[in-house]
Design a protein around this motif. Structure first.
Motif, mmCIF file in Angstrom:
data_model
loop_
_atom_site.group_PDB
_atom_site.id
_atom_site.type_symbol
_atom_site.label_atom_id
_atom_site.label_comp_id
_atom_site.label_asym_id
_atom_site.label_seq_id
_atom_site.Cartn_x
_atom_site.Cartn_y
_atom_site.Cartn_z
ATOM 1 N N LEU A 267 -7.384 1.763 -3.538
ATOM 2 C CA LEU A 267 -5.922 1.657 -3.352
ATOM 3 C C LEU A 267 -5.596 1.170 -1.933
ATOM 4 O O LEU A 267 -4.691 0.348 -1.731
ATOM 5 N N LYS A 268 -6.362 1.682 -0.958
ATOM 6 C CA LYS A 268 -6.125 1.266 0.438
ATOM 7 C C LYS A 268 -6.339 -0.240 0.597
ATOM 8 O O LYS A 268 -5.570 -0.940 1.257
ATOM 9 N N LYS A 269 -7.405 -0.711 -0.043
ATOM 10 C CA LYS A 269 -7.722 -2.132 0.023
ATOM 11 C C LYS A 269 -6.622 -2.952 -0.662
ATOM 12 O O LYS A 269 -6.167 -3.972 -0.128
ATOM 13 N N ALA A 270 -6.173 -2.453 -1.808
ATOM 14 C CA ALA A 270 -5.131 -3.168 -2.552
ATOM 15 C C ALA A 270 -3.859 -3.269 -1.702
ATOM 16 O O ALA A 270 -3.153 -4.279 -1.722
ATOM 17 N N LYS A 271 -3.575 -2.198 -0.945
ATOM 18 C CA LYS A 271 -2.385 -2.186 -0.080
ATOM 19 C C LYS A 271 -2.511 -3.262 1.010
ATOM 20 O O LYS A 271 -1.546 -3.971 1.295
ATOM 21 N N GLN A 272 -3.739 -3.372 1.576
ATOM 22 C CA GLN A 272 -3.946 -4.382 2.631
ATOM 23 C C GLN A 272 -3.849 -5.805 2.077
ATOM 24 O O GLN A 272 -3.205 -6.664 2.647
ATOM 25 N N VAL A 273 -4.475 -6.003 0.950
ATOM 26 C CA VAL A 273 -4.575 -7.362 0.398
ATOM 27 C C VAL A 273 -3.248 -7.839 -0.197
ATOM 28 O O VAL A 273 -2.865 -8.987 -0.035
ATOM 29 N N ASN A 274 -2.575 -6.911 -0.897
ATOM 30 C CA ASN A 274 -1.330 -7.315 -1.567
ATOM 31 C C ASN A 274 -0.334 -6.155 -1.548
ATOM 32 O O ASN A 274 -0.199 -5.413 -2.520
ATOM 33 N N GLY A 275 0.334 -6.012 -0.445
ATOM 34 C CA GLY A 275 1.247 -4.895 -0.228
ATOM 35 C C GLY A 275 2.445 -4.909 -1.156
ATOM 36 O O GLY A 275 3.107 -3.891 -1.336
ATOM 37 N N ARG A 276 2.723 -6.077 -1.742
ATOM 38 C CA ARG A 276 3.903 -6.155 -2.605
ATOM 39 C C ARG A 276 3.611 -5.715 -4.055
ATOM 40 O O ARG A 276 4.512 -5.590 -4.867
ATOM 41 N N GLN A 277 2.332 -5.486 -4.288
ATOM 42 C CA GLN A 277 1.918 -5.040 -5.624
ATOM 43 C C GLN A 277 2.375 -3.579 -5.836
ATOM 44 O O GLN A 277 2.449 -2.807 -4.878
ATOM 45 N N SER A 278 2.672 -3.197 -7.079
ATOM 46 C CA SER A 278 3.008 -1.787 -7.333
ATOM 47 C C SER A 278 1.709 -0.994 -7.504
ATOM 48 O O SER A 278 0.661 -1.563 -7.844
ATOM 49 N N ALA A 279 1.803 0.315 -7.282
ATOM 50 C CA ALA A 279 0.621 1.187 -7.445
ATOM 51 C C ALA A 279 0.131 1.129 -8.888
ATOM 52 O O ALA A 279 -1.075 1.160 -9.152
ATOM 53 N N ALA A 306 2.865 -1.289 -0.097
ATOM 54 C CA ALA A 306 3.086 -1.309 1.359
ATOM 55 C C ALA A 306 3.920 -0.105 1.809
ATOM 56 O O ALA A 306 3.809 0.345 2.966
ATOM 57 N N ASP A 307 4.744 0.442 0.900
ATOM 58 C CA ASP A 307 5.617 1.571 1.268
ATOM 59 C C ASP A 307 4.890 2.918 1.205
ATOM 60 O O ASP A 307 5.454 3.947 1.573
ATOM 61 N N LEU A 308 3.660 2.939 0.694
ATOM 62 C CA LEU A 308 2.977 4.215 0.490
ATOM 63 C C LEU A 308 2.025 4.506 1.642
ATOM 64 O O LEU A 308 1.200 3.661 2.013
ATOM 65 N N SER A 309 2.161 5.706 2.210
ATOM 66 C CA SER A 309 1.263 6.100 3.301
ATOM 67 C C SER A 309 -0.134 6.338 2.743
ATOM 68 O O SER A 309 -0.309 6.563 1.538
ATOM 69 N N ASP A 310 -1.129 6.363 3.631
ATOM 70 C CA ASP A 310 -2.501 6.652 3.194
ATOM 71 C C ASP A 310 -2.568 8.037 2.565
ATOM 72 O O ASP A 310 -3.312 8.268 1.607
ATOM 73 N N LYS A 311 -1.751 8.963 3.139
ATOM 74 C CA LYS A 311 -1.749 10.325 2.598
ATOM 75 C C LYS A 311 -1.285 10.324 1.132
ATOM 76 O O LYS A 311 -1.841 11.004 0.277
ATOM 77 N N ARG A 312 -0.269 9.517 0.899
ATOM 78 C CA ARG A 312 0.286 9.426 -0.466
ATOM 79 C C ARG A 312 -0.762 8.814 -1.413
ATOM 80 O O ARG A 312 -0.910 9.241 -2.553
ATOM 81 N N LEU A 313 -1.453 7.800 -0.896
ATOM 82 C CA LEU A 313 -2.494 7.163 -1.717
ATOM 83 C C LEU A 313 -3.613 8.158 -2.026
ATOM 84 O O LEU A 313 -4.174 8.173 -3.120
ATOM 85 N N GLN A 314 -3.892 8.991 -1.018
ATOM 86 C CA GLN A 314 -4.941 10.007 -1.203
ATOM 87 C C GLN A 314 -4.529 11.003 -2.290
ATOM 88 O O GLN A 314 -5.333 11.381 -3.131
#
Ligand code: FAD
Length: 393
Positions: A267-279, A306-314
């Motif tokens: 998920l962290k990688k997905a956020k970096q690569v494409n922050g506009r993608q939904s979870a 992009a709006d989700l913190s690492d904590k939220r992703l965790q």
């Protein structure tokens, strides 16, 4: 009708037939009694009709018992290779499906035919549709009263299985015989059984019914990696059936979906690569779509990665890979593949399966407090315990 035999076997299931074959081959006169209309009914329905007849990796570690060492002797004296050789002699084609599990290519009925042919060749007689009404110990052996008359033998082998699937004729009869002879029985409970969830949780998970995913299910130090299946009653699939034998009412299990993937890292990688993608889109790359949607919605997540913190992703990853759940119960004997517990191994000789204090009385197969994992282990125990009793009876 009366008759006298060297050996009477109660139950024409996997263990009983194997015992009758070996005893007959040794020149013993053998009678097998069963109340069912056909022998080996559980073999017939096993393995989805193809019978997972053994597991090439079968060893004592694959069995649950109050005494984990008890099964060693029988398992060493009749191995998966011994059964494979018998299958080979009968020209039955088989294949390894996964994890050492051997299945018939064609039909489980081939295994039943093999066993009944072997019984016939060994001179063992089979009487079906025979209700057993009483057992007496007499000088020189045992008298079995039945709907077809009384039969006597110097050895009596109890192979009537456990309590699972009462619709198929399972009776728990062996435990009553043990009780009659004053032998202890370890508390019985359903094993290899789907687990149920409380109605509230079930309702929340209802959109997931029918979804399967690779998972690791943990209970204490025990863990199984196989498929998990969400059902309309709760949780099933091989991984759940396996852990169900270790789980006790009131306890939690931990579900790790896609255990080979680090979902947080992904998920962290997905956020970096494409922050506009939904979870949800990111998760749907690895999880079934409906599961991805459910997880995201139940976590109340909306917006872009992009709006989700690492904590939220965790947190999101933890709901998928560290889900602690307390099943409300199991589906019980109605669907359980096996019965845990049974005749206490402390009162049996592990080399022969004979009751230590009662000469000539043997218990074999599922009725004994030895229960295998899912994957051909239970039949291997039935063959092995049946064989060693057949050597001694
Ligand atoms: P059983 O096979 O249950 O035989 C007992 C016999 O005793 C039966 O014929 C019954 O009719 C008879 N009997 C019972 N009570 C009485 C009575 N009062 N009077 C007279 N006769 C009586 N294991 C595997 O290893 N691989 C698989 O693929 C597999 N698939 C399974 C699928 C299902 C749906 C189920 C329910 C079980 C499966 N198992 C499998 C488990 C396996 O079937 C059992 O462990 C095995 O059959 C036990 O053998 P047994 O001879 O001890 O008892």
């Amino acid at each position: 009708m009366t008759g006298r035999y060297d050996v009477i076997v109660l139950g024409a299931g996997a263990a009983g037939m194997m015992c009758a074959i070996r005893a007959g081959q040794r020149g013993r006169s053998v009678l097998v009694l069963d109340h069912a209309a056909a022998p080996g009914e559980k073999i017939r329905i096993s393995g989805g009709g193809r019978c997972n007849f053994t597991n090439i990796h079968a060893g004592p570690k694959n069995f649950l018992s109050t005494n984990p060492h008890f099964a060693k002797s029988a398992l060493a004296r009749f191995t998966p290779q011994d059964f494979i050789a018998m299958v080979g002699r009968h020209g039955i084609a088989w294949h390894e499906k996964t994890l050492g599990q051997l299945f018939c290519d064609d039909s489980a009925k081939d295994i039943i035919r093999m066993l009944t042919d072997e019984m016939r060749a060994a001179g063992a007689q089979l009487r079906l549709r025979t209700e057993i009404s009483g057992i007496e110990q007499r000088a020189g052996g045992y008298r079995v009263s039945t709907s077809e008359g009384a039969f006597e033998a110097s050895s009596l082998v109890v192979a009537t299985g456990g309590k699972s699937i009462p619709k198929m004729g399972a009776t728990g009869f062996a435990y009553r015989i043990a009780e009659q002879f004053g032998l202890p029985v370890v508390e019985t409970r359903p094993g290899l059984v789907p687990l149920t969830l409380d109605p509230q949780l079930l309702q929340r998970l209802s959109p997931l019914s029918g979804i399967a995913a690779p998972a690791e299910i943990r209970h204490g130090k025990t863990a199984f990696r196989e498929a998990l299946l969400f059902t309309h009653r709760g949780l099933s699939g091989p991984a759940i059936l396996q852990i169900s034998s270790y789980w006790r009412e009131g306890e939690d299990i931990t579900v790790v979906i896609e255990p080979d993937i680090d979902i947080f890292a992904l998920l962290k990688k997905a956020k970096q690569v494409n922050g506009r993608q939904s979870a949800q889109t990111a998760l749907a790359e690895i999880l079934p779509k409906r599961l991805a949607q459910h997880v995201v919605e139940s976590e109340g997540i909306s917006g872009n990665m992009a709006d989700l913190s690492d904590k939220r992703l965790q947190q999101l990853a933890a709901t998928i890979q560290a889900w602690s759940v307390k099943p409300s119960g199991s589906e019980g004997y109605r669907t359980a593949e096996v019965t845990l517990g049974g005749i206490d191994t402390a009162c049996l000789d592990s080399k022969t399966m004979q009751a230590k204090s009662i000469p000539g009385l043997f218990f074999i197969g599922e009725c004994v407090d030895v229960t295998g994992w899912l994957g051909g282990y239970n039949f291997q125990w039935a063959w092995a315990s049946g064989h060693v009793a057949g050597e001694a009876a």
